[in-house]
Design a protein around this motif. Sequence first.
Motif, short mmCIF file in Angstrom:
data_model
loop_
_atom_site.label_atom_id
_atom_site.label_comp_id
_atom_site.label_asym_id
_atom_site.label_seq_id
_atom_site.Cartn_x
_atom_site.Cartn_y
_atom_site.Cartn_z
N MET A 136 0.84 -1.19 0.00
CA MET A 136 0.00 0.00 0.00
C MET A 136 0.88 1.24 0.00
N LYS A 137 0.27 2.38 -0.33
CA LYS A 137 1.00 3.63 -0.18
C LYS A 137 0.89 4.09 1.27
N HIS A 138 1.64 5.14 1.61
CA HIS A 138 1.71 5.54 3.02
C HIS A 138 0.35 5.83 3.64
N VAL A 139 -0.50 6.59 2.94
CA VAL A 139 -1.81 6.91 3.53
C VAL A 139 -2.70 5.68 3.60
N GLY A 140 -2.40 4.68 2.80
CA GLY A 140 -3.13 3.42 2.88
C GLY A 140 -2.96 2.78 4.24
N LEU A 141 -1.78 2.99 4.84
CA LEU A 141 -1.54 2.38 6.15
C LEU A 141 -2.41 3.04 7.23
N ASN A 142 -2.86 4.27 6.97
CA ASN A 142 -3.82 4.86 7.90
C ASN A 142 -5.12 4.05 7.88
N VAL A 143 -5.53 3.68 6.67
CA VAL A 143 -6.76 2.89 6.53
C VAL A 143 -6.57 1.54 7.22
N ALA A 144 -5.36 0.99 7.11
CA ALA A 144 -5.07 -0.33 7.67
C ALA A 144 -4.54 -0.25 9.10
N ALA A 145 -4.56 0.94 9.68
CA ALA A 145 -3.91 1.11 10.99
C ALA A 145 -4.61 0.28 12.08
N ASP A 146 -5.91 0.11 11.95
CA ASP A 146 -6.63 -0.62 12.99
C ASP A 146 -6.17 -2.09 13.08
N PRO A 147 -6.24 -2.85 11.97
CA PRO A 147 -5.70 -4.21 12.07
C PRO A 147 -4.19 -4.22 12.37
N LEU A 183 4.34 -3.61 2.97
CA LEU A 183 5.03 -2.50 2.30
C LEU A 183 4.27 -1.21 2.51
N THR A 184 4.93 -0.19 3.04
CA THR A 184 4.36 1.15 3.09
C THR A 184 5.25 2.06 2.27
N ALA A 185 4.70 2.57 1.16
CA ALA A 185 5.49 3.40 0.24
C ALA A 185 5.17 4.87 0.49
N ASP A 186 6.12 5.56 1.11
CA ASP A 186 5.94 6.96 1.48
C ASP A 186 6.26 7.87 0.29
N ASP A 187 5.79 9.09 0.37
CA ASP A 187 5.89 10.00 -0.77
C ASP A 187 6.34 11.40 -0.36
N PRO A 188 7.60 11.55 0.14
CA PRO A 188 8.09 12.89 0.47
C PRO A 188 8.03 13.78 -0.77
N SER A 189 7.65 15.02 -0.58
CA SER A 189 7.43 16.00 -1.66
C SER A 189 6.09 15.82 -2.36
N LEU A 190 5.28 14.84 -1.94
CA LEU A 190 3.91 14.68 -2.45
C LEU A 190 3.82 14.68 -3.98
N PHE A 191 4.58 13.80 -4.61
CA PHE A 191 4.48 13.73 -6.07
C PHE A 191 3.08 13.30 -6.48
N SER A 192 2.45 12.49 -5.65
CA SER A 192 1.16 11.93 -6.05
C SER A 192 0.35 11.55 -4.82
N SER A 193 0.27 12.44 -3.85
CA SER A 193 -0.38 12.10 -2.59
C SER A 193 -1.03 13.32 -1.97
#
Lengths: 633, 197
Positions: free
Chosen positions: A90-101, A117-127
Amino acid sequence: MDRLLSPTSGKRHLLLGNEAIVRGALEAGLAFATCYPGTPSSEVPDTLYRLRKQYPDKVQYYFEYSTNEKVALECGAGAAVAGLRTLVTMKHVGLNVAADPLMTLAYTGVNAGMVILTADDPSLFSSQNEQDNRFYARLSGMPMLEPSSPSEVKEMTKYAFDLSEELKTPVLLRTTTRVNHAREPVTFGRLGKVKTQGRFVKAPMNYVTVPAVSRNLHLRLLKVYDQAQAISERSPWNRIVGRGKWGVVTSGVSVNYVLDALEELGAKNQIKVLCLGQSWPLPEKKLARFLKSVERVLVVEELEPILENALRAIAQEKDIAVEIVGKSRKHPAKSVDVEPPKFLSRAFEYNPRLVRQTIAKTFGLDYTAPKPVSTKGLPPLPGRPPNLCPGCPHRATYYAVKEVVGSEAIFPTDIGCYTLGLLPPIQMADFLICMGSSVSSAGGLSRATGQKVVAFIGDSTFFHSGITGLVNAVHNNHNFTLVILDNGTTAMTGHQPHPGVDTAKLGDPTTHIDIETLVRGLGVQHVTTIKPLKTRAAIKAIQEAVDYEGVSVVISRELCPLFARRVAPKRYRPFRVVEDKCKGHLDCINKVACPAMYLEDGKAKIDPNLCIGCALCAQICPENAILPVKEAS
Amino acid sequence: MKTQRIVNVGVGGQGNLLASNLLGLAAVDAGVPVMVSEIHGMAQRGGVVESAVILGGATSPIVAEGEADILVSFEPVETMRLLGKCNRDSIVITNLRPLPPFTVAIGMASYPDVEAGLKLVGRRVGRLVAFDGQALAEEAGNPLSLNMVMLGALFASGGLEVPVRAIKKMIRRHTKERFVPSNLKAFDLGFKYAQAA
């Protein structure tokens, strides 16, 4: 055959970081993979999906695009508890969705290697944000690995499965865009043996997290933490490079910037570098020894000062008199797309120049960076913003909604291509914070203001996290119209399937879920499905939906043309503007602004190479001056 | 081995990422250390696409302001937009054929005077190789082969450690079979033009 499935070891292949993750997982004997796509992680699941489809006899893993990241993690947890090596991406913000489990899966642990996998996006290219997911390792107690390059991410992925199995806990693999989307030669190892049959051994006192169980499990987690820390202390991923009386501590992609800088500054005998690849739990003893061995230490880490603060704590606790230099207290005055940061800031990604200059300055080394060429005197440059494609049905839906409610309504929107409705001339995006926020915030906005609210959400995003919001709206008698932009695919991230896709067209053995049936099942009373490119009928249906008191849903159904080209190709006939009929109202340009249109001497024209014949402009032209090329000639 | 930092910029659909990828593959084939990086995402939707190829052993995947040894640009406005990546010694190789952004097409912005802008660029960098690469691609029989033309020009003027035969091998191996002849021709046309320039 695909090189990623090559059974032989020793060969070097140029791999994208995300392909290297796939290869690493295959070398580890991957048996089960789940995901929700999102930049910069998407090529991992897309590659797994493609390989399984193209080589059904060669691959042994199960793969699915799950409905969202929480579902992906829970589904993966089931497989890993039953003893299968599992990858969840997942992407980084996806882990927020999955944070509960995530938080409680750390308690139960797993019975086979599980890598998240948590793929972070410094500089917000697409986030939508640039949050630092290293915090999730600290929050959950799960070990974290941070690779610096494609070749390292391959090895680390493989190692992560072993580490997870040894500790019986999932392991977080944290990348950033510059690791996911870099290519480098990667040396292949042997493909791993795959255990495909799982077996679940009942142990409710370990797996059913009622308070009495979880109290014990928390203690188990703390023990795992100690064990993981001991491993981290001797991990080869936490390595020291160079020597000298000064030190740098760094992790992730910044490792490259630091090591390149020492080479370029000729400072390899003055500065040693502690590269943290196995970055949680921190190897505190190793860090303390490192701090003791230098006079001054610089911490180079993108985003939050996590390592820096940890080092300050260690120095204080162990009474080490070392000067620690880290992030500036200042924040960049300008956004990174205007100017890269000039100091180590908490915002935006770093770059080789910034790191080289900071190292030189921190340790008093003589260095002048090459001066960027002045851009003074250049003419003003036109922007080149991304745009909805020619013939994109979203443009037609936006047009129809605006014809009904004008620009005064409030338009909560969501995440997908249609977020580009933010840009002129559409400008129908007013509030967006995360996947699914359109539906739920619409209720709040309409209650609070009493204004007309029309929310937009894509089909994949609706399945991801729009459904619960819609249930809430129906149950609590909210009053707004939800437009579900159903283009039959997850277009933004590269046309991944989702529960609503036409599975027959894709040839996938999955089950199609009909959005209209679902929406009616949720209790929505006013539901209409429209074809957005039939403008008049669409406007009428939207008018009725907007007039309805309560929650109404309009499903605007038309395949994404890029996707259609692949799964249902048909011949398009482009349109043209008939010159002597055109009176220059320019509604076609001003109201829909399709990229196939352009102005010539104040009159609208259509580029026949770009036009796909959607006929939206033809339907709104007050002079009926836009006709298919053949009829017009 | 000397580090060479190459930035490729273009517009979605111009084949910029393929060019960087081919150069990366050729470098691996020739045993030259290489790192390639790309920004994905909006490529299909008319946005700017930028990629970088770093040859010679540096491991940082990106190129900072003022640090491009070579800027290869597929579109003249993008050449000017990325000028800040260059320094006074940089080589700039640019296609001259404009691809007006949509904002210009619908009259929301105007396309600048390319000649005047590039004159300024030429005065400020080490070397400017500017030519109608699109015309050469058309001459090669495939308007989509601009990326090959630009690769040819890069190989002619970049002083790369990667030999021409390595990139040609990768063009043969990794581009669509029916386009290989026109791709190779486009590469040669770009190469010859830049060599003579």
